[in-house]
Design a protein around this motif. Sequence first.
Motif, PDB file in Angstrom:
ATOM      1  N   MET A   1       0.837  -1.206   0.000  1.00  0.00           N
ATOM      2  CA  MET A   1       0.000   0.000   0.000  1.00  0.00           C
ATOM      3  C   MET A   1       0.866   1.248   0.000  1.00  0.00           C
ATOM      4  O   MET A   1       0.870   2.032  -0.929  1.00  0.00           O
ATOM      5  N   GLY A   2       1.628   1.460   1.059  1.00  0.00           N
ATOM      6  CA  GLY A   2       2.538   2.592   1.123  1.00  0.00           C
ATOM      7  C   GLY A   2       1.871   3.873   1.584  1.00  0.00           C
ATOM      8  O   GLY A   2       0.642   3.979   1.663  1.00  0.00           O
ATOM      9  N   LYS A   3       2.718   4.862   1.870  1.00  0.00           N
ATOM     10  CA  LYS A   3       2.221   6.156   2.353  1.00  0.00           C
ATOM     11  C   LYS A   3       3.033   7.277   1.719  1.00  0.00           C
ATOM     12  O   LYS A   3       4.258   7.245   1.702  1.00  0.00           O
ATOM     13  N   LEU A   4       2.329   8.285   1.201  1.00  0.00           N
ATOM     14  CA  LEU A   4       2.960   9.470   0.633  1.00  0.00           C
ATOM     15  C   LEU A   4       2.646  10.665   1.512  1.00  0.00           C
ATOM     16  O   LEU A   4       1.487  10.923   1.819  1.00  0.00           O
ATOM     17  N   LEU A   5       3.685  11.387   1.915  1.00  0.00           N
ATOM     18  CA  LEU A   5       3.532  12.578   2.752  1.00  0.00           C
ATOM     19  C   LEU A   5       3.653  13.808   1.849  1.00  0.00           C
ATOM     20  O   LEU A   5       4.699  14.049   1.248  1.00  0.00           O
ATOM     21  N   TYR A   6       2.565  14.566   1.744  1.00  0.00           N
ATOM     22  CA  TYR A   6       2.476  15.720   0.861  1.00  0.00           C
ATOM     23  C   TYR A   6       2.607  16.978   1.709  1.00  0.00           C
ATOM     24  O   TYR A   6       1.704  17.338   2.454  1.00  0.00           O
ATOM     25  N   ILE A   7       3.753  17.659   1.589  1.00  0.00           N
ATOM     26  CA  ILE A   7       4.115  18.763   2.480  1.00  0.00           C
ATOM     27  C   ILE A   7       4.091  20.078   1.723  1.00  0.00           C
ATOM     28  O   ILE A   7       4.835  20.263   0.753  1.00  0.00           O
ATOM     29  N   THR A   8       3.250  21.008   2.144  1.00  0.00           N
ATOM     30  CA  THR A   8       3.194  22.323   1.514  1.00  0.00           C
ATOM     31  C   THR A   8       3.699  23.382   2.488  1.00  0.00           C
ATOM     32  O   THR A   8       3.450  23.306   3.688  1.00  0.00           O
ATOM     33  N   ALA A   9       4.405  24.378   1.932  1.00  0.00           N
ATOM     34  CA  ALA A   9       4.951  25.453   2.768  1.00  0.00           C
ATOM     35  C   ALA A   9       4.689  26.785   2.087  1.00  0.00           C
ATOM     36  O   ALA A   9       5.588  27.432   1.553  1.00  0.00           O
ATOM     37  N   HIS A  10       3.437  27.195   2.081  1.00  0.00           N
ATOM     38  CA  HIS A  10       3.056  28.460   1.451  1.00  0.00           C
ATOM     39  C   HIS A  10       1.884  29.060   2.223  1.00  0.00           C
ATOM     40  O   HIS A  10       0.890  28.373   2.478  1.00  0.00           O
ATOM     41  N   PRO A  11       1.970  30.337   2.608  1.00  0.00           N
ATOM     42  CA  PRO A  11       0.898  30.956   3.382  1.00  0.00           C
ATOM     43  C   PRO A  11      -0.332  31.298   2.556  1.00  0.00           C
ATOM     44  O   PRO A  11      -1.410  31.515   3.120  1.00  0.00           O
ATOM     45  N   LEU A  12      -0.205  31.348   1.214  1.00  0.00           N
ATOM     46  CA  LEU A  12      -1.334  31.706   0.362  1.00  0.00           C
ATOM     47  C   LEU A  12      -2.169  30.480   0.006  1.00  0.00           C
ATOM     48  O   LEU A  12      -1.727  29.344   0.140  1.00  0.00           O
ATOM     49  N   SER A  13      -3.368  30.747  -0.483  1.00  0.00           N
ATOM     50  CA  SER A  13      -4.253  29.667  -0.894  1.00  0.00           C
ATOM     51  C   SER A  13      -3.750  29.051  -2.192  1.00  0.00           C
ATOM     52  O   SER A  13      -2.921  29.627  -2.903  1.00  0.00           O
ATOM     53  N   GLU A  14      -4.277  27.902  -2.519  1.00  0.00           N
ATOM     54  CA  GLU A  14      -3.889  27.202  -3.740  1.00  0.00           C
ATOM     55  C   GLU A  14      -4.159  28.046  -4.987  1.00  0.00           C
ATOM     56  O   GLU A  14      -3.385  28.035  -5.942  1.00  0.00           O
ATOM     57  N   GLN A  89       5.926  10.544  11.984  1.00  0.00           N
ATOM     58  CA  GLN A  89       5.130  10.638  10.763  1.00  0.00           C
ATOM     59  C   GLN A  89       6.024  10.624   9.536  1.00  0.00           C
ATOM     60  O   GLN A  89       5.714   9.966   8.536  1.00  0.00           O
ATOM     61  N   PHE A  90       7.136  11.338   9.603  1.00  0.00           N
ATOM     62  CA  PHE A  90       8.066  11.389   8.473  1.00  0.00           C
ATOM     63  C   PHE A  90       8.700  10.020   8.233  1.00  0.00           C
ATOM     64  O   PHE A  90       8.818   9.574   7.094  1.00  0.00           O
ATOM     65  N   VAL A  91       9.090   9.349   9.290  1.00  0.00           N
ATOM     66  CA  VAL A  91       9.731   8.037   9.171  1.00  0.00           C
ATOM     67  C   VAL A  91       8.775   7.010   8.568  1.00  0.00           C
ATOM     68  O   VAL A  91       9.170   6.149   7.780  1.00  0.00           O
ATOM     69  N   GLU A  92       7.500   7.107   8.923  1.00  0.00           N
ATOM     70  CA  GLU A  92       6.505   6.125   8.474  1.00  0.00           C
ATOM     71  C   GLU A  92       6.186   6.239   6.986  1.00  0.00           C
ATOM     72  O   GLU A  92       5.682   5.294   6.385  1.00  0.00           O
ATOM     73  N   ALA A  93       6.450   7.382   6.382  1.00  0.00           N
ATOM     74  CA  ALA A  93       6.127   7.577   4.963  1.00  0.00           C
ATOM     75  C   ALA A  93       7.151   6.889   4.064  1.00  0.00           C
ATOM     76  O   ALA A  93       8.303   6.669   4.449  1.00  0.00           O
ATOM     77  N   ASP A  94       6.704   6.544   2.852  1.00  0.00           N
ATOM     78  CA  ASP A  94       7.580   5.926   1.858  1.00  0.00           C
ATOM     79  C   ASP A  94       7.975   6.894   0.755  1.00  0.00           C
ATOM     80  O   ASP A  94       9.003   6.733   0.102  1.00  0.00           O
ATOM     81  N   ARG A  95       7.117   7.903   0.536  1.00  0.00           N
ATOM     82  CA  ARG A  95       7.327   8.895  -0.507  1.00  0.00           C
ATOM     83  C   ARG A  95       7.058  10.282   0.073  1.00  0.00           C
ATOM     84  O   ARG A  95       6.204  10.444   0.936  1.00  0.00           O
ATOM     85  N   TYR A  96       7.759  11.281  -0.459  1.00  0.00           N
ATOM     86  CA  TYR A  96       7.594  12.650   0.041  1.00  0.00           C
ATOM     87  C   TYR A  96       7.443  13.612  -1.134  1.00  0.00           C
ATOM     88  O   TYR A  96       8.140  13.491  -2.141  1.00  0.00           O
ATOM     89  N   VAL A  97       6.543  14.569  -0.981  1.00  0.00           N
ATOM     90  CA  VAL A  97       6.402  15.650  -1.952  1.00  0.00           C
ATOM     91  C   VAL A  97       6.475  16.959  -1.179  1.00  0.00           C
ATOM     92  O   VAL A  97       5.662  17.213  -0.290  1.00  0.00           O
ATOM     93  N   PHE A  98       7.468  17.780  -1.500  1.00  0.00           N
ATOM     94  CA  PHE A  98       7.635  19.097  -0.882  1.00  0.00           C
ATOM     95  C   PHE A  98       7.211  20.156  -1.895  1.00  0.00           C
ATOM     96  O   PHE A  98       7.725  20.177  -3.018  1.00  0.00           O
ATOM     97  N   VAL A  99       6.299  21.019  -1.497  1.00  0.00           N
ATOM     98  CA  VAL A  99       5.801  22.071  -2.388  1.00  0.00           C
ATOM     99  C   VAL A  99       6.115  23.422  -1.757  1.00  0.00           C
ATOM    100  O   VAL A  99       5.599  23.740  -0.674  1.00  0.00           O
TER     101      VAL A  99
END
Length: 222
Positions: A1-14, A89-99
């Motif tokens: 199954m796996g886990k992807l951690l999607y990390i955003t670092a922006h104060p504005l809306s999408e 939480q970071f250790v448990e993930a298999d994939r990471y996306v930094f935005v």
Amino acid sequence: MGKLLYITAHPLSEENSVSQQIGKEFLATYKKKNPDVEIVKLDLHNENIPLLDEDVLSAWGKLGEGESFESLTKEQQSKLGRINELTDQFVEADRYVFVTPLWNFSYPPTLKAYIDTFAIAGKTFKYTETGPVGLLEGKKAVHIQAAGGIYSEGPAQGMNFSDSHLKAVLGFVGVTDVTSIIAEGLALGTEKAEESKQTAMEEAQELAANFDKKGLLKRIFS
């Protein structure tokens, strides 16, 4: 199954963030190709991300001297507890996306604060007689970024310190397969901005569609 951690670092809306729009495109394609992967979203500007302040450093010192967690102040317990949650939480993930956006040659301070919560000895890396060793080998990451200027060539070439720093930190903890998708020149006029954004969108779709394929050659778009 796996886990992807999607990390955003922006104060504005999408709607007002090109980096997040590109990230959204990546995530949508990835979900279609990998419906069984658990996706965890972490919006750093709306999360409690403790700083490595006097409370934290003093608490680590006390624990290192053999004092119990219960002997710490409530504030120290709260901050260390949250750091432990984020690290696990970071250790448990298999994939990471930094935005992230590019701000003054770096990324928002919220991301640096977050990095300080997962770069933890004994959890994501360890010290050995021959030097530090990352403990998160075999995992992948993507860095999606939007920049107003051009940093891949010209007078400012090499001044995107955020992308190189993030790759260095991830490599330090064992995540060496890191791909960058960077939309540059977004402040240089409508035509140039739209072209750069569209190219990044296409790269995001392509990478997301193939992100979990074994043996895929890493592509660096930056």
